[in-house]
Scaffold this motif. Structure first.
Motif, PDB file in Angstrom:
ATOM      1  N   THR A  75       2.963  -3.364   7.756  1.00 40.50           N
ATOM      2  CA  THR A  75       4.059  -2.585   8.259  1.00 40.50           C
ATOM      3  C   THR A  75       5.024  -2.368   7.354  1.00 40.50           C
ATOM      4  O   THR A  75       5.484  -1.140   7.296  1.00 40.50           O
ATOM      5  N   LEU A  76       5.355  -3.115   6.401  1.00 41.95           N
ATOM      6  CA  LEU A  76       6.076  -2.918   5.349  1.00 41.95           C
ATOM      7  C   LEU A  76       5.830  -1.502   4.317  1.00 41.95           C
ATOM      8  O   LEU A  76       6.559  -0.574   4.010  1.00 41.95           O
ATOM      9  N   ARG A  77       4.353  -1.637   4.169  1.00 39.44           N
ATOM     10  CA  ARG A  77       3.637  -0.528   3.484  1.00 39.44           C
ATOM     11  C   ARG A  77       3.879   0.725   4.127  1.00 39.44           C
ATOM     12  O   ARG A  77       4.227   1.821   3.725  1.00 39.44           O
ATOM     13  N   ASP A  78       3.857   0.836   5.522  1.00 38.67           N
ATOM     14  CA  ASP A  78       3.903   2.006   6.369  1.00 38.67           C
ATOM     15  C   ASP A  78       5.396   2.393   6.461  1.00 38.67           C
ATOM     16  O   ASP A  78       5.596   3.590   7.000  1.00 38.67           O
ATOM     17  N   ALA A  79       6.426   1.515   6.249  1.00 36.55           N
ATOM     18  CA  ALA A  79       7.838   1.891   6.511  1.00 36.55           C
ATOM     19  C   ALA A  79       8.659   2.314   5.243  1.00 36.55           C
ATOM     20  O   ALA A  79       9.711   2.876   5.526  1.00 36.55           O
ATOM     21  N   VAL A  80       8.061   2.078   4.208  1.00 36.28           N
ATOM     22  CA  VAL A  80       8.802   2.450   2.733  1.00 36.28           C
ATOM     23  C   VAL A  80       8.000   3.428   2.210  1.00 36.28           C
ATOM     24  O   VAL A  80       6.678   3.484   2.372  1.00 36.28           O
ATOM     25  N   SER A  81       8.455   3.916   1.028  1.00 37.56           N
ATOM     26  CA  SER A  81       7.786   4.905   0.173  1.00 37.56           C
ATOM     27  C   SER A  81       6.588   3.825  -0.711  1.00 37.56           C
ATOM     28  O   SER A  81       6.734   2.814  -0.944  1.00 37.56           O
ATOM     29  N   HIS A  82       5.827   4.786  -1.077  1.00 39.37           N
ATOM     30  CA  HIS A  82       4.545   4.199  -2.169  1.00 39.37           C
ATOM     31  C   HIS A  82       5.270   3.263  -3.251  1.00 39.37           C
ATOM     32  O   HIS A  82       4.892   2.395  -3.540  1.00 39.37           O
ATOM     33  N   GLY A  83       6.334   4.174  -3.811  1.00 45.77           N
ATOM     34  CA  GLY A  83       6.850   3.308  -5.041  1.00 45.77           C
ATOM     35  C   GLY A  83       7.892   2.140  -4.521  1.00 45.77           C
ATOM     36  O   GLY A  83       7.583   1.181  -5.267  1.00 45.77           O
ATOM     37  N   GLU A  84       8.379   2.144  -3.394  1.00 49.20           N
ATOM     38  CA  GLU A  84       9.204   0.954  -3.086  1.00 49.20           C
ATOM     39  C   GLU A  84       8.070  -0.098  -2.657  1.00 49.20           C
ATOM     40  O   GLU A  84       8.412  -1.455  -3.029  1.00 49.20           O
ATOM     41  N   PHE A  85       7.063   0.194  -2.150  1.00 44.62           N
ATOM     42  CA  PHE A  85       6.032  -0.881  -1.738  1.00 44.62           C
ATOM     43  C   PHE A  85       5.436  -1.506  -2.938  1.00 44.62           C
ATOM     44  O   PHE A  85       5.388  -2.762  -2.946  1.00 44.62           O
ATOM     45  N   ARG A  86       5.281  -0.571  -3.949  1.00 46.20           N
ATOM     46  CA  ARG A  86       4.606  -0.919  -5.187  1.00 46.20           C
ATOM     47  C   ARG A  86       5.584  -2.081  -6.027  1.00 46.20           C
ATOM     48  O   ARG A  86       5.150  -3.041  -6.493  1.00 46.20           O
ATOM     49  N   GLN A  87       6.872  -1.644  -5.828  1.00 48.98           N
ATOM     50  CA  GLN A  87       7.795  -2.405  -6.409  1.00 48.98           C
ATOM     51  C   GLN A  87       8.168  -3.825  -5.864  1.00 48.98           C
ATOM     52  O   GLN A  87       8.019  -4.941  -6.439  1.00 48.98           O
ATOM     53  N   VAL A  88       7.799  -3.983  -4.461  1.00 51.36           N
ATOM     54  CA  VAL A  88       7.792  -5.118  -3.861  1.00 51.36           C
ATOM     55  C   VAL A  88       6.462  -6.176  -4.468  1.00 51.36           C
ATOM     56  O   VAL A  88       6.568  -7.298  -4.472  1.00 51.36           O
ATOM     57  N   MET A  89       5.394  -5.394  -4.280  1.00 49.28           N
ATOM     58  CA  MET A  89       4.204  -6.094  -4.457  1.00 49.28           C
ATOM     59  C   MET A  89       4.199  -6.469  -5.945  1.00 49.28           C
ATOM     60  O   MET A  89       3.464  -7.521  -6.120  1.00 49.28           O
ATOM     61  N   SER A  90       4.790  -5.780  -6.786  1.00 42.57           N
ATOM     62  CA  SER A  90       4.870  -6.257  -8.234  1.00 42.57           C
ATOM     63  C   SER A  90       5.587  -7.444  -8.477  1.00 42.57           C
ATOM     64  O   SER A  90       5.106  -8.155  -9.536  1.00 42.57           O
ATOM     65  N   GLN A  91       6.441  -7.764  -7.597  1.00 45.79           N
ATOM     66  CA  GLN A  91       7.160  -9.253  -7.483  1.00 45.79           C
ATOM     67  C   GLN A  91       6.335 -10.326  -7.016  1.00 45.79           C
ATOM     68  O   GLN A  91       6.906 -11.599  -6.996  1.00 45.79           O
ATOM     69  N   LEU A  92       5.472 -10.007  -6.253  1.00 39.79           N
ATOM     70  CA  LEU A  92       4.587 -11.065  -5.769  1.00 39.79           C
ATOM     71  C   LEU A  92       3.325 -11.448  -6.320  1.00 39.79           C
ATOM     72  O   LEU A  92       2.951 -10.561  -7.217  1.00 39.79           O
TER      73      LEU A  92
END
Length: 74
Positions: free
Chosen positions: A45-62
């Motif tokens: 859901t998060l991936r679909d709701a935010v931009s690709h760059g924002e999602f990559r930023q979140v995932m880079s912290q996990l």
């Protein structure tokens, strides 16, 4: 003055994917498998709701284990 400046909540602590799933499972009162599916749905859901760059930023912290739950191109 110090009291208002000190957060009443504990500081963030690092932990891995399995511990995250266990905490979700415990707090939601569901099995670890159900918790894992819930985490997958939330990340999708998060991936679909935010931009690709924002999602990559979140995932880079996990931890990398989280990436296995969702398609994360490039």
């Amino acid at each position: 003055m110090q009291e208002p400046l000190v957060s009443p909540t504990p500081e963030a602590e690092p932990f891995g994917f399995d511990e995250f799933v266990n905490r979700v499972s415990s707090r939601a009162g569901v099995s670890p498998d159900e918790a894992r599916e819930g985490v997958k749905a939330e990340l999708s859901t998060l991936r679909d709701a935010v931009s690709h760059g924002e999602f990559r930023q979140v995932m880079s912290q996990l931890p990398r284990d989280f990436e296995a739950l969702v398609d994360t191109p490039g």
